[in-house]
Design an enzyme around this catalytic site. Structure first.
Site, mmCIF file in Angstrom:
data_model
loop_
_atom_site.group_PDB
_atom_site.id
_atom_site.type_symbol
_atom_site.label_atom_id
_atom_site.label_comp_id
_atom_site.label_asym_id
_atom_site.label_seq_id
_atom_site.Cartn_x
_atom_site.Cartn_y
_atom_site.Cartn_z
ATOM 1 N N LYS A 233 23.406 11.409 -39.763
ATOM 2 C CA LYS A 233 22.768 10.161 -39.337
ATOM 3 C C LYS A 233 22.340 10.217 -37.869
ATOM 4 C CE LYS A 233 23.330 7.898 -43.233
ATOM 5 N NZ LYS A 233 22.234 7.388 -44.043
ATOM 6 N N ASP B 247 25.907 2.069 -41.491
ATOM 7 C CA ASP B 247 24.903 2.518 -42.451
ATOM 8 C C ASP B 247 25.311 2.109 -43.858
ATOM 9 O OD1 ASP B 247 22.812 4.269 -43.723
ATOM 10 O OD2 ASP B 247 22.616 4.878 -41.624
ATOM 11 N N SER C 205 17.223 3.745 -44.538
ATOM 12 C CA SER C 205 17.531 4.037 -43.136
ATOM 13 C C SER C 205 16.297 4.137 -42.261
ATOM 14 C CB SER C 205 18.266 5.370 -43.020
ATOM 15 O OG SER C 205 19.547 5.271 -43.550
ATOM 16 N N ASP D 260 21.908 -1.243 -41.492
ATOM 17 C CA ASP D 260 20.482 -0.965 -41.701
ATOM 18 C C ASP D 260 19.992 -1.353 -43.097
ATOM 19 O OD1 ASP D 260 21.968 1.075 -42.885
ATOM 20 O OD2 ASP D 260 20.520 2.644 -42.378
ATOM 21 N N HIS D 261 20.903 -1.486 -44.048
ATOM 22 C CA HIS D 261 20.556 -1.878 -45.429
ATOM 23 C C HIS D 261 21.841 -1.880 -46.220
ATOM 24 C CE1 HIS D 261 21.253 2.268 -46.510
ATOM 25 N NE2 HIS D 261 20.500 2.609 -45.478
ATOM 26 N N HIS E 20 11.720 7.745 -50.386
ATOM 27 C CA HIS E 20 11.041 8.952 -49.898
ATOM 28 C C HIS E 20 9.693 9.162 -50.591
ATOM 29 C CE1 HIS E 20 14.533 10.557 -47.686
ATOM 30 N NE2 HIS E 20 15.235 9.937 -48.614
ATOM 31 N N ARG F 239 17.782 17.123 -55.028
ATOM 32 C CA ARG F 239 17.377 16.813 -53.653
ATOM 33 C C ARG F 239 18.421 17.162 -52.602
ATOM 34 N NH1 ARG F 239 17.178 10.477 -52.679
ATOM 35 N NH2 ARG F 239 17.736 11.162 -50.584
ATOM 36 N N ASP G 296 27.169 4.290 -46.418
ATOM 37 C CA ASP G 296 25.990 4.832 -47.072
ATOM 38 C C ASP G 296 26.246 6.191 -47.717
ATOM 39 O OD1 ASP G 296 23.070 4.680 -47.572
ATOM 40 O OD2 ASP G 296 23.159 6.567 -46.453
ATOM 41 N N HIS H 27 26.500 6.708 -51.710
ATOM 42 C CA HIS H 27 25.522 7.469 -52.509
ATOM 43 C C HIS H 27 26.174 8.403 -53.518
ATOM 44 C CE1 HIS H 27 21.702 6.341 -50.862
ATOM 45 N NE2 HIS H 27 21.994 6.692 -49.623
ATOM 46 N N ARG I 248 19.863 9.527 -56.565
ATOM 47 C CA ARG I 248 20.465 8.910 -55.379
ATOM 48 C C ARG I 248 19.829 7.531 -55.142
ATOM 49 N NH1 ARG I 248 23.352 11.335 -51.082
ATOM 50 N NH2 ARG I 248 22.922 10.603 -48.978
ATOM 51 N N ASP I 249 18.504 7.493 -55.271
ATOM 52 C CA ASP I 249 17.787 6.217 -55.134
ATOM 53 C C ASP I 249 17.509 5.601 -56.501
ATOM 54 O OD1 ASP I 249 17.724 6.813 -52.449
ATOM 55 O OD2 ASP I 249 15.758 7.761 -52.561
ATOM 56 N N ARG J 52 18.312 17.266 -43.818
ATOM 57 C CA ARG J 52 17.703 16.627 -42.644
ATOM 58 C C ARG J 52 18.522 16.904 -41.396
ATOM 59 N NH1 ARG J 52 18.560 10.497 -44.637
ATOM 60 N NH2 ARG J 52 20.816 10.452 -44.658
ATOM 61 N N HIS K 87 20.716 2.361 -52.582
ATOM 62 C CA HIS K 87 20.735 1.224 -51.658
ATOM 63 C C HIS K 87 20.491 -0.059 -52.451
ATOM 64 C CE1 HIS K 87 19.107 4.087 -48.324
ATOM 65 N NE2 HIS K 87 20.330 4.388 -48.696
ATOM 66 N N ARG L 144 8.335 9.760 -46.614
ATOM 67 C CA ARG L 144 9.348 9.586 -45.566
ATOM 68 C C ARG L 144 9.584 10.888 -44.811
ATOM 69 N NH1 ARG L 144 15.273 6.703 -45.926
ATOM 70 N NH2 ARG L 144 16.369 8.229 -44.667
ATOM 71 N N ALA L 145 9.829 10.742 -43.522
ATOM 72 C CA ALA L 145 9.840 11.894 -42.630
ATOM 73 C C ALA L 145 11.128 12.716 -42.663
ATOM 74 C CB ALA L 145 9.587 11.417 -41.196
ATOM 75 N N ASP L 146 12.284 12.052 -42.504
ATOM 76 C CA ASP L 146 13.470 12.811 -42.090
ATOM 77 C C ASP L 146 13.789 14.017 -42.968
ATOM 78 O OD1 ASP L 146 14.336 11.177 -44.150
ATOM 79 O OD2 ASP L 146 16.140 10.453 -43.145
ATOM 80 N N ARG L 147 13.658 13.849 -44.268
ATOM 81 C CA ARG L 147 14.047 14.944 -45.165
ATOM 82 C C ARG L 147 12.885 15.873 -45.507
ATOM 83 N NH1 ARG L 147 19.256 14.535 -47.005
ATOM 84 N NH2 ARG L 147 20.212 12.465 -47.070
#
Ligand SMILES: O=C(O)[C@@H](CO)OP(=O)(O)O
Ligand SMILES: [Mn+2]
Ligand SMILES: [Mn+2]
Length: 565
Positions: free
Chosen positions: A367, A33, A86, A477-478, A145, A211, A436, A440, A175-176, A218, A508, A292-295
């Protein structure tokens, strides 16, 4: 054809045997990751770290090592400027095709105005004329996200559509996007809310928090994070109260200079009488504006589930709740949403169970969902209880990962080795999070340690693969850890801030990622084709399906390998 498989019977799922590659070799798939390829300077944590296993693969077998695109349109994102992440990365890896992703779908729905015409928005409008509209999500331009211009458009659109009272519950990023930029986003938001007020809409920020501390946990790592959000957003309760969001951000940082945007504690905005300006109450409407879903899954459950025992919600408001997207299509969460997510069906996992391939997947909590839920097209659960086992190793809780950059990489590798030696599995798939998760934090030294440990974990799994006569496929993945500094976009030179300090990059990147194959089970002549120079993560699924001895579904992006005589 995959589409036919979905519609047809069992036969439609059967994959023909690969003409050259035999079945029966164990295939180890390792996803690193946040592990991109970049110039090897001192801000490249991967290059600085001791990574003998990865270096060996790159230098000794160039025909079995290459780079893949992991950002932008190659993974379904709107533009070449969109860094990978991710969700889109693992979607592409597991599904073998490129799907237009949430960020792009929301852009289109806003541009066409269709976002206001769907079932989701109609449901939201049932809260009119008296209900307050709440918007909750990540204040960011990251495009991972959420994206600020989408929130901006929604604010205006919702006012146009007749909402008279709007409250925004902000989650700061860092973070992003650049650490410290929350002040800029909140300033812009205040300006946009002021514009609404001029139009007679009662619009204000009601609560906030970082966040990583509030709401956006997640994979059930820490429900306390979601509870802190609930208390502030719904109950109007938080350890800190302020008259404005800007005051909150400034004061909290003054009081604790080490605090960063990701970790702001929850706070509530109060009026002159000290009353919260916007708790969520019966009759209100709510949009969680992250696509985005996960969080968002955990918060969506708290807002939507009648039976809920993860924390005491104290008061459960009867509201019209919609997600920007549907976050889990399998369990239909949430029931109402503004934009339909990409339908990522007929994924490699589903094909493989229909072809009798036995899969073991493992990562640590932070993850875990990436190599299961996201890999399978944002779908909860297994395709087969008997042919698949998913193992989650509990992540450390309540710490920032620079404190323990080793994370659970070795434990994950040990589980994978056990799975390989057990003889029970054909595909053993893991995600190693360190590049990852530590990347971060922006802590370069810790990220170097994290990458060193990842390489050790890789070495363990390479040895086990060797022992069982298997094949390995390692990719990422990135990008993230390969670049820890903000750079001048033209010269590539690291950028310093006003105080002369290098500007840390926690986000990222748009870097390509490596992919390497090998192992004693791999046919001698198997190597990467040279006619796919722009291949990306979506080409990986056909590749490992081949390595398992099958031809890939016809509508998958082409396999990266050829077998030369
Ligand atoms: O932590 C996350 O949510 C994202 C960054 O916003 O990282 P990743 O895509 O690697 O999960
Ligand atoms: Mn990732
Ligand atoms: Mn990440």
């Amino acid at each position: 054809m995959a589409a036919a498989a979905a519609a047809g019977g069992e036969e439609e799922w059967k994959l023909p045997p690969h003409p050259k590659i035999p079945k029966g070799k164990k295939v180890t798939i390792i996803i690193l990751d946040g592990w991109g390829e970049n110039i090897p300077d001192r801000f490249n944590a991967i290059a600085v770290a001791e990574t003998p296993a990865m270096d060996h693969l790159k230098t000794t077998a160039p025909e079995r090592w290459r780079l893949l695109k992991a950002h932008g349109p190659a993974v379904g994102l709107p533009t070449e400027d969109d860094m990978g992440n991710s969700e889109v990365g693992h979607n592409a890896l597991g599904a073998g095709r490129i799907f237009k992703q949430g960020a792009a779908l929301v852009d289109t729905a806003i541009e066409t105005g269709l976002i206001y015409e769907g079932e989701g928005f109609k449901y939201l409008k049932e809260a009119q004329p008296n209900g307050t509209l709440h918007l909750l999500g990540l204040l960011s331009d990251g495009g991972v996200h959420s994206r600020y211009n989408q929130l901006q458009a929604l604010l205006k659109g919702c006012a146009d559509q007749g909402f008279k009272k709007i409250r925004v519950h902000v989650l700061t990023d860092g973070r992003d996007v650049r650490e410290g930029s929350s002040l800029d986003y909140v300033t812009t938001l205040e300006h946009d809310l002021e514009e609404l007020r001029k139009r007679g809409v009662d619009a204000q920020i009601a609560s906030g928090g970082g966040r990583m501390a509030v709401t956006m946990d997640r994979y059930e790592n820490d429900w306390g994070v979601v509870k802190r959000g609930w208390d502030a957003q719904v109950l109007g309760e938080a350890p800190h109260q302020f008259k404005s969001c800007l005051e909150a951000l400034k004061t909290l940082k003054e009081n604790d200079p080490k605090l960063n945007d990701q970790y702001y504690p929850p706070f509530v905005i109060v009026d002159d009488e000290g009353k919260p300006v916007g708790p969520i109450v019966d009759g209100d409407a709510l949009i969680t504006f992250n696509f985005r879903a996960d969080r968002m899954v955990m918060a969506a459950k708290a807002f939507e589930f009648e039976d809920f025992d993860k924390f005491d919600r104290v008061r459960v408001p009867k509201i019209k709740y919609v997600g920007m997207l549907e976050y889990d299509a399998e369990i239909k969460l949430p029931k109402h949403y503004l934009v339909a997510p990409p339908h990522i069906g007929e994924t490699s996992g589903e094909y493989l169970v229909h072809n009798g391939v036995r899969t073991f997947a493992c990562s640590e909590t932070v993850k875990f969902g990436h190599v299961t839920f996201v890999w399978n097209g944002n779908r909860s659960g297994q395709f087969s209880e008997t042919l698949e086992e998913y193992v989650e190793i509990p992540s450390d809780q309540g710490i920032s990962f620079n404190v323990k950059p080793e994370m659970k990489a070795i434990a994950i590798a040990e589980k994978a080795c056990e799975a390989l030696h057990s003889g029970k599995w054909d595909q053993v798939r893991v995600n190693l999070p360190n590049g990852d998760m530590v990347g971060h934090t922006g802590d370069l030294d810790a990220t170097i340690v994290g990458c060193t440990v990842v390489d050790k974990a890789i070495q363990l799994m390479l040895e086990a693969t060797e022992k069982v006569g298997g094949i390995f496929l390692i990719t990422a993945d990135h990008g993230n850890a390969e670049d820890m500094v903000k750079r001048n976009s033209k010269t590539g030179e690291p950028v310093k801030d006003k105080k002369g300090k290098y500007q840390i990059l926690t986000a990222h990147t748009c870097a390509p990622v490596p992919i390497a194959i090998g192992g004693p089970g791999l046919l001698k002549g198997a190597q990467f084709r040279t006619d796919l120079p722009t291949a990306g993560l979506a080409n990986v699924a056909a590749t490992f399906i081949n390595l398992l001895g099958f031809e890939a579904p016809k509508d998958y992006e082409p396999s990266l390998i050829e077998v030369v005589e």
